[in-house]
Design a protein around this motif. Structure first.
Motif, mmCIF file in Angstrom:
data_model
loop_
_atom_site.group_PDB
_atom_site.id
_atom_site.type_symbol
_atom_site.label_atom_id
_atom_site.label_comp_id
_atom_site.label_asym_id
_atom_site.label_seq_id
_atom_site.Cartn_x
_atom_site.Cartn_y
_atom_site.Cartn_z
ATOM 1 N N PHE A 26 0.841 -1.198 0.000
ATOM 2 C CA PHE A 26 0.000 0.000 0.000
ATOM 3 C C PHE A 26 0.875 1.245 0.000
ATOM 4 C CE2 PHE A 26 -2.119 3.421 2.300
ATOM 5 C CZ PHE A 26 -3.256 3.570 1.526
ATOM 6 N N ASN A 27 1.928 1.227 0.798
ATOM 7 C CA ASN A 27 2.843 2.362 0.879
ATOM 8 C C ASN A 27 3.508 2.615 -0.478
ATOM 9 O OD1 ASN A 27 4.219 4.459 2.087
ATOM 10 N ND2 ASN A 27 5.786 3.151 2.985
ATOM 11 N N VAL A 28 3.945 1.552 -1.146
ATOM 12 C CA VAL A 28 4.562 1.691 -2.472
ATOM 13 C C VAL A 28 3.546 2.264 -3.456
ATOM 14 C CG1 VAL A 28 5.441 0.385 -4.453
ATOM 15 C CG2 VAL A 28 6.348 -0.062 -2.173
ATOM 16 N N ASP A 29 2.328 1.741 -3.430
ATOM 17 C CA ASP A 29 1.289 2.246 -4.339
ATOM 18 C C ASP A 29 0.990 3.722 -4.083
ATOM 19 O OD1 ASP A 29 1.090 -0.215 -5.542
ATOM 20 O OD2 ASP A 29 -0.676 -0.842 -4.386
ATOM 21 N N GLU A 30 0.974 4.100 -2.832
ATOM 22 C CA GLU A 30 0.721 5.499 -2.473
ATOM 23 C C GLU A 30 1.840 6.396 -3.002
ATOM 24 O OE1 GLU A 30 -1.768 8.301 -1.077
ATOM 25 O OE2 GLU A 30 -2.143 6.168 -1.024
ATOM 26 N N LYS A 31 3.073 5.953 -2.878
ATOM 27 C CA LYS A 31 4.219 6.729 -3.378
ATOM 28 C C LYS A 31 4.181 6.819 -4.903
ATOM 29 C CE LYS A 31 6.016 7.075 0.755
ATOM 30 N NZ LYS A 31 5.923 8.287 1.512
ATOM 31 N N ARG A 32 3.782 5.717 -5.558
ATOM 32 C CA ARG A 32 3.657 5.740 -7.027
ATOM 33 C C ARG A 32 2.603 6.750 -7.465
ATOM 34 N NH1 ARG A 32 3.629 -0.437 -7.801
ATOM 35 N NH2 ARG A 32 5.823 -0.806 -8.142
ATOM 36 N N ARG A 33 1.477 6.757 -6.756
ATOM 37 C CA ARG A 33 0.418 7.723 -7.085
ATOM 38 C C ARG A 33 0.919 9.152 -6.924
ATOM 39 N NH1 ARG A 33 -2.989 3.652 -5.084
ATOM 40 N NH2 ARG A 33 -2.763 4.290 -2.932
ATOM 41 N N ARG A 34 1.690 9.395 -5.901
ATOM 42 C CA ARG A 34 2.234 10.734 -5.653
ATOM 43 C C ARG A 34 3.169 11.152 -6.788
ATOM 44 N NH1 ARG A 34 1.855 15.702 -4.360
ATOM 45 N NH2 ARG A 34 3.605 16.575 -3.243
ATOM 46 N N VAL A 35 4.042 10.241 -7.215
ATOM 47 C CA VAL A 35 4.961 10.536 -8.326
ATOM 48 C C VAL A 35 4.147 10.830 -9.586
ATOM 49 C CG1 VAL A 35 6.679 9.512 -9.878
ATOM 50 C CG2 VAL A 35 6.961 9.311 -7.405
ATOM 51 N N ALA A 36 3.161 9.990 -9.867
ATOM 52 C CA ALA A 36 2.328 10.182 -11.065
ATOM 53 C C ALA A 36 1.572 11.506 -10.994
ATOM 54 C CB ALA A 36 1.354 9.026 -11.225
ATOM 55 N N GLN A 37 1.095 11.859 -9.825
ATOM 56 C CA GLN A 37 0.365 13.122 -9.653
ATOM 57 C C GLN A 37 1.281 14.321 -9.929
ATOM 58 O OE1 GLN A 37 -0.743 13.961 -5.587
ATOM 59 N NE2 GLN A 37 -2.558 15.106 -6.232
ATOM 60 N N ILE A 38 2.479 14.291 -9.408
ATOM 61 C CA ILE A 38 3.418 15.393 -9.629
ATOM 62 C C ILE A 38 3.780 15.485 -11.112
ATOM 63 C CG2 ILE A 38 5.759 16.230 -9.158
ATOM 64 C CD1 ILE A 38 5.452 15.043 -6.321
ATOM 65 N N GLU A 39 4.029 14.332 -11.734
ATOM 66 C CA GLU A 39 4.361 14.336 -13.166
ATOM 67 C C GLU A 39 3.206 14.894 -13.993
ATOM 68 O OE1 GLU A 39 5.392 10.231 -13.720
ATOM 69 O OE2 GLU A 39 7.532 10.622 -13.387
ATOM 70 N N ALA A 40 1.982 14.537 -13.624
ATOM 71 C CA ALA A 40 0.808 15.045 -14.340
ATOM 72 C C ALA A 40 0.675 16.558 -14.170
ATOM 73 C CB ALA A 40 -0.458 14.344 -13.851
ATOM 74 N N MET A 41 0.932 17.045 -12.960
ATOM 75 C CA MET A 41 0.861 18.487 -12.724
ATOM 76 C C MET A 41 1.914 19.216 -13.544
ATOM 77 S SD MET A 41 0.167 18.549 -8.601
ATOM 78 C CE MET A 41 0.581 20.256 -8.421
ATOM 79 N N MET A 42 3.113 18.655 -13.616
ATOM 80 C CA MET A 42 4.178 19.287 -14.393
ATOM 81 C C MET A 42 3.807 19.328 -15.875
ATOM 82 S SD MET A 42 7.572 17.713 -12.531
ATOM 83 C CE MET A 42 8.683 18.348 -13.758
ATOM 84 N N ALA A 43 3.260 18.239 -16.370
ATOM 85 C CA ALA A 43 2.850 18.190 -17.777
ATOM 86 C C ALA A 43 1.737 19.203 -18.049
ATOM 87 C CB ALA A 43 2.393 16.782 -18.140
ATOM 88 N N GLU A 44 0.813 19.324 -17.126
ATOM 89 C CA GLU A 44 -0.284 20.284 -17.298
ATOM 90 C C GLU A 44 0.246 21.718 -17.273
ATOM 91 O OE1 GLU A 44 -4.169 21.729 -17.831
ATOM 92 O OE2 GLU A 44 -3.229 19.810 -18.231
ATOM 93 N N PHE A 45 1.169 22.011 -16.383
ATOM 94 C CA PHE A 45 1.747 23.352 -16.333
ATOM 95 C C PHE A 45 2.487 23.671 -17.631
ATOM 96 C CE2 PHE A 45 2.157 23.651 -11.394
ATOM 97 C CZ PHE A 45 0.779 23.730 -11.302
ATOM 98 N N ASP A 46 3.228 22.690 -18.138
ATOM 99 C CA ASP A 46 3.946 22.896 -19.401
ATOM 100 C C ASP A 46 2.966 23.136 -20.547
ATOM 101 O OD1 ASP A 46 6.436 22.692 -18.241
ATOM 102 O OD2 ASP A 46 6.682 20.562 -18.730
ATOM 103 N N ARG A 47 1.893 22.351 -20.580
ATOM 104 C CA ARG A 47 0.888 22.518 -21.628
ATOM 105 C C ARG A 47 0.253 23.907 -21.558
ATOM 106 N NH1 ARG A 47 -4.014 23.107 -22.261
ATOM 107 N NH2 ARG A 47 -4.588 22.766 -20.103
ATOM 108 N N MET A 48 -0.059 24.348 -20.359
ATOM 109 C CA MET A 48 -0.658 25.671 -20.185
ATOM 110 C C MET A 48 0.322 26.772 -20.592
ATOM 111 S SD MET A 48 -2.634 24.908 -16.581
ATOM 112 C CE MET A 48 -3.132 26.572 -16.253
ATOM 113 N N ALA A 49 1.595 26.601 -20.275
ATOM 114 C CA ALA A 49 2.613 27.598 -20.631
ATOM 115 C C ALA A 49 2.759 27.699 -22.154
ATOM 116 C CB ALA A 49 3.958 27.245 -19.988
#
Length: 136
Positions: free
Chosen positions: A13-36
């Motif tokens: 569960f801890n590993v899955d939670e950390k994976r979700r966090r990494v994926a969330q940050i990567e998605a936010m970065m991609a969205e910010f780049d797209r908006m820029a």
């Protein structure tokens, strides 16, 4: 054995939670780049409409100036997220290592149990064989 299974579930569960966090940050970065990138297009279009691309010009479009500020803020936020991403990836690696350690311990324990069971079965077969030989 039951507590080890619970520990493994917790580690997974801890590993899955950390994976979700990494994926969330990567998605936010991609969205910010797209908006820029979209803001870059809007800035270029506004400058072309106004015929002024010099930021210091007194008649530079207000919308283009605001869009530049927003774009720069998005890029700054994406840069800040890079640090968070690095940290989250390190935490994911640590969580994965902890999971693997527990899984390896469980595998060793199961192997030892199987070996002990095989030895008990062999001993029982040996007793049966010796009993048959003794009767003959």
């Amino acid at each position: 054995m039951k507590s080890r299974d619970t520990l493994i579930r917790l580690k997974r569960f801890n590993v899955d939670e950390k994976r979700r966090r990494v994926a969330q940050i990567e998605a936010m970065m991609a969205e910010f780049d797209r908006m820029a990138v979209e803001l870059d297009r809007e800035i270029a279009a506004e400058e072309q409409r106004a015929g002024i691309s010099d930021l210091a010009h007194f008649a530079y479009p207000t919308y283009a100036k605001a869009a530049r500020t927003r774009r720069d803020n998005l890029r700054d936020s994406a840069d800040e997220l890079k640090g968070q991403l690095t940290e989250a990836q390190a935490e994911l690696g640590e969580a994965f290592e902890a999971l693997k350690k527990v899984e390896i311990l469980q595998d060793r324990e199961r192997s030892a149990d199987r070996a002990a069971e095989a030895a008990r079965e062999q001993a029982a077969m040996d007793r049966i064989g010796l009993a048959r030989v003794a009767r003959a």
